[in-house]
Design a protein around this motif. Structure first.
Motif, PDB file in Angstrom:
ATOM      1  N   PHE A  72       0.734  -1.118   0.150  1.00 48.75           N
ATOM      2  CA  PHE A  72      -0.041   0.035   0.115  1.00 48.75           C
ATOM      3  C   PHE A  72       0.928   1.112  -0.171  1.00 48.75           C
ATOM      4  N   LEU A  73       2.070   1.240   0.828  1.00 48.58           N
ATOM      5  CA  LEU A  73       2.762   2.500   0.818  1.00 48.58           C
ATOM      6  C   LEU A  73       3.438   2.553  -0.563  1.00 48.58           C
ATOM      7  N   ASN A  74       3.887   1.723  -1.082  1.00 46.47           N
ATOM      8  CA  ASN A  74       4.405   1.759  -2.484  1.00 46.47           C
ATOM      9  C   ASN A  74       3.314   2.289  -3.805  1.00 46.47           C
ATOM     10  N   ALA A  75       2.234   2.150  -3.393  1.00 45.78           N
ATOM     11  CA  ALA A  75       1.214   2.509  -4.254  1.00 45.78           C
ATOM     12  C   ALA A  75       0.935   4.016  -4.339  1.00 45.78           C
ATOM     13  N   PHE A  76       1.001   4.591  -3.134  1.00 46.13           N
ATOM     14  CA  PHE A  76       0.618   6.154  -2.981  1.00 46.13           C
ATOM     15  C   PHE A  76       1.470   7.085  -3.898  1.00 46.13           C
ATOM     16  N   PRO A  77       3.021   6.901  -4.326  1.00 46.59           N
ATOM     17  CA  PRO A  77       3.414   7.750  -5.156  1.00 46.59           C
ATOM     18  C   PRO A  77       3.062   7.469  -6.405  1.00 46.59           C
ATOM     19  N   ALA A  78       2.553   6.406  -6.754  1.00 47.30           N
ATOM     20  CA  ALA A  78       2.185   6.017  -8.163  1.00 47.30           C
ATOM     21  C   ALA A  78       0.889   6.620  -8.500  1.00 47.30           C
ATOM     22  N   VAL A  79      -0.218   6.763  -7.437  1.00 49.68           N
ATOM     23  CA  VAL A  79      -1.300   7.407  -7.780  1.00 49.68           C
ATOM     24  C   VAL A  79      -1.127   9.117  -7.926  1.00 49.68           C
ATOM     25  N   ILE A  80      -0.200   9.566  -7.098  1.00 46.53           N
ATOM     26  CA  ILE A  80       0.059  11.057  -7.396  1.00 46.53           C
ATOM     27  C   ILE A  80       0.686  11.028  -8.849  1.00 46.53           C
ATOM     28  N   GLY A  81       1.610  10.369  -8.984  1.00 46.01           N
ATOM     29  CA  GLY A  81       2.528  10.380 -10.372  1.00 46.01           C
ATOM     30  C   GLY A  81       1.177  10.285 -11.568  1.00 46.01           C
ATOM     31  N   VAL A  82       0.126   9.483 -11.525  1.00 47.48           N
ATOM     32  CA  VAL A  82      -0.755   9.312 -12.666  1.00 47.48           C
ATOM     33  C   VAL A  82      -1.255  10.800 -12.732  1.00 47.48           C
ATOM     34  N   ILE A  83      -1.796  11.408 -11.755  1.00 46.33           N
ATOM     35  CA  ILE A  83      -2.488  12.822 -11.749  1.00 46.33           C
ATOM     36  C   ILE A  83      -1.521  13.787 -12.143  1.00 46.33           C
ATOM     37  N   ALA A  84      -0.459  13.868 -11.777  1.00 45.68           N
ATOM     38  CA  ALA A  84       0.776  14.790 -12.296  1.00 45.68           C
ATOM     39  C   ALA A  84       0.916  14.733 -13.760  1.00 45.68           C
ATOM     40  N   MET A  85       1.024  13.199 -14.133  1.00 44.52           N
ATOM     41  CA  MET A  85       1.490  12.958 -15.591  1.00 44.52           C
ATOM     42  C   MET A  85       0.433  13.686 -16.550  1.00 44.52           C
ATOM     43  N   ILE A  86      -0.650  13.282 -16.107  1.00 50.95           N
ATOM     44  CA  ILE A  86      -1.890  13.807 -17.122  1.00 50.95           C
ATOM     45  C   ILE A  86      -2.022  15.234 -17.179  1.00 50.95           C
ATOM     46  N   LEU A  87      -2.076  15.959 -15.832  1.00 52.91           N
ATOM     47  CA  LEU A  87      -2.094  17.531 -15.954  1.00 52.91           C
ATOM     48  C   LEU A  87      -0.822  18.106 -16.828  1.00 52.91           C
ATOM     49  N   TRP A  88       0.204  17.672 -16.421  1.00 52.11           N
ATOM     50  CA  TRP A  88       1.625  18.234 -16.985  1.00 52.11           C
ATOM     51  C   TRP A  88       1.779  17.980 -18.509  1.00 52.11           C
ATOM     52  N   ALA A  89       0.991  16.740 -19.140  1.00 50.19           N
ATOM     53  CA  ALA A  89       0.963  16.709 -20.579  1.00 50.19           C
ATOM     54  C   ALA A  89      -0.120  17.526 -21.163  1.00 50.19           C
ATOM     55  N   ARG A  90      -1.170  17.582 -20.560  1.00 50.30           N
ATOM     56  CA  ARG A  90      -2.073  18.393 -21.007  1.00 50.30           C
ATOM     57  C   ARG A  90      -1.761  19.972 -21.082  1.00 50.30           C
ATOM     58  N   HIS A  91      -0.822  20.283 -20.232  1.00 50.74           N
ATOM     59  CA  HIS A  91      -0.327  21.706 -20.359  1.00 50.74           C
ATOM     60  C   HIS A  91       0.652  21.802 -21.268  1.00 50.74           C
ATOM     61  N   SER A  92       1.380  20.577 -21.534  1.00 50.22           N
ATOM     62  CA  SER A  92       2.450  20.529 -22.795  1.00 50.22           C
ATOM     63  C   SER A  92       1.707  20.688 -24.004  1.00 50.22           C
TER      64      SER A  92
END
Length: 441
Positions: free
Chosen positions: A281-301
């Motif tokens: 479960f702890l290893n899953a947390f960074p990945a969830v945040i990474g998914v959200i950030a990736m999509i928002l960052w790509a949309r901005h790009s």
């Protein structure tokens, strides 16, 4: 341009293709990095040192490297449907065989063969997206597809941890059950690919004649525009373009970071005293945040039409996170550090993968994308291997994490130099891509 028609076509294509290829990449990434969870018990069962484990985990990418370009060229020739099905079925079978590793030699051989089997899948999908989505939309679509990697970590980590709890069932260790059961979806969906995937827009019976004509005209107009700018498209053009080599080096650093996380983060978290299920479960947390950030960052790009600084900023954030991870002393701090690394690496990839098809098309694109991915993924060999070697020598992860941080910083420098070389028209185009929209007649 008929904007209503464009929106309708893009919505149909996105809903038809993107969720499915996300699922395929989810399965691929899980089978690629579940070795990190297996290591929590497998290493002790088989007597693997950190160096042996790091080398075996990374040797996957040597097989990947050797067969990547030929595999992608075959895909371009025979079509994505047949070739991706072949890739998935063979990697599923090899991944299942990992359950029967007996020692160092069989561990190395099977990890190498897994790389050979999977070679061509990721660059094949990147190439496949370039057949269906105009360049102006490609970073965001690529981000949604690539979100499957951190999602695979987010959902796969608890799953892998749970499967480890099957230890002793029918006489098999938990890590053996994990390898066998997590390989099954690859084989099943490899068969599904044969019936579901459509090779090109011209064969898309799920589009109306008007929709199919618009998409074909749009994609052909983009390819013709690239051909006018770049001249003849050939395999050798893709292999010889200096920007391909530069982007391969950039991808090398991001791959070193990605697979350092995927393969070593369970053991890094374990070193702070967490149990297997808690690690899941702890290893899953960074990945969830990474998914959200990736999509928002790509949309901005996509919205700004800028690629280079989106890659540079993300690489530097990941490097800073790795340096921080090498100096933390608590479980909470290491999760925060791993979150920074995950966000940085995840955000760097969509804008980076939007670059090659801006200056390559046809066979050159197939060869160029595969070259970037094959050379770049050697970072997945070097990063995890060096973590293992340095940890065995020093007894800590610190200097290994610093090493990978240095590779990510180098990636940022290369992109900066490439974009700053504005005297060269091609480099300027790479830094600030502008893709003409096709008109419907």
């Amino acid at each position: 341009m008929n904007s209503h028609l464009e929106k309708r076509v893009m919505r149909k294509v996105t809903l038809r293709i993107v969720p499915f290829i996300m699922l395929l990449y989810f399965i691929a990434f899980l089978d690629r990095v579940n070795i990190g969870f297996a290591a929590l018990t497998m290493n002790q069962d088989l007597g693997f040192s950190p160096t042996v484990f790091g080398l075996g985990a990374g040797i996957f990418f040597l097989g990947y490297f050797l067969f990547e370009v030929p595999s992608n060229l075959i895909l371009h020739k025979v079509g994505a449907r047949i070739w991706i099905a072949r890739v998935m079925i063979t990697w599923g079978l090899v991944s299942a065989c990992m359950a029967f590793v007996q020692g160092t030699t069989s561990f190395y051989i099977l990890r190498f063969l897994l790389g050979v089997a999977e070679a061509g899948f990721f660059p094949g999908i990147i190439l496949y997206l370039s057949f269906w989505f105009p360049a102006a939309r490609r970073a965001q679509v690529t981000a949604i597809f690539m979100a499957a990697a951190p999602l695979s970590t987010a959902l796969g980590s608890p799953l892998s941890a749970a499967l480890l709890e099957m230890h002793g069932l029918l006489g098999y260790a938990g890590w053996q059950w994990m390898f066998m059961l997590e390989a099954v979806p690859a084989v099943i969906f490899g068969v599904v690919v044969l019936f579901f995937l459509t090779d090109r827009p011209a064969k898309a019976k799920w589009l109306t004649d008007e929709e199919r004509a618009w998409l074909q005209n749009t994609m052909q107009a983009e390819e013709q525009a690239r051909a006018v700018k770049q001249g003849h498209s050939s395999v050798w053009r893709g292999l010889a373009d200096r920007r391909v080599f530069a982007l391969a080096l950039v991808y090398f650093g991001t791959s070193a970071g990605l697979y350092t996380l995927g393969i070593w983060s369970p053991q890094i978290i374990h070193s702070f005293g967490a149990s297997s299920m808690n690690i899941g479960f702890l290893n899953a947390f960074p990945a969830v945040i990474g998914v959200i950030a990736m999509i928002l960052w790509a949309r901005h790009s996509d919205r700004t039409g800028e690629r280079s600084w989106h890659v540079i900023g993300a690489c530097l954030l990941a490097a800073a996170g790795l340096i921080y991870a090498g100096n933390v002393s608590s479980l909470l701090a290491v999760i925060l550090a791993l979150t920074l690394v995950t966000v940085g690496i995840s955000c760097s990839k969509p804008p980076l993968w939007s670059m090659p098809t801006l200056f390559l098309s046809g066979p050159a694109a197939a060869a160029g994308i595969a070259t970037i991915n094959s050379i770049g993924n050697l970072g997945g060999f070097v990063g995890p291997m060096m973590i293992g070697v340095i940890r065995q020598q020093t007894g800590a992860y610190t200097w290994g994490l610093y090493f990978v941080a240095g590779l990510l910083a180098l990636s940022a420098v290369i992109v900066f130099l490439l974009s700053a070389n504005s005297k060269t028209p091609q480099a300027a185009e790479l830094a600030h891509p502008k893709t003409p929209h096709a008109k419907t007649h």
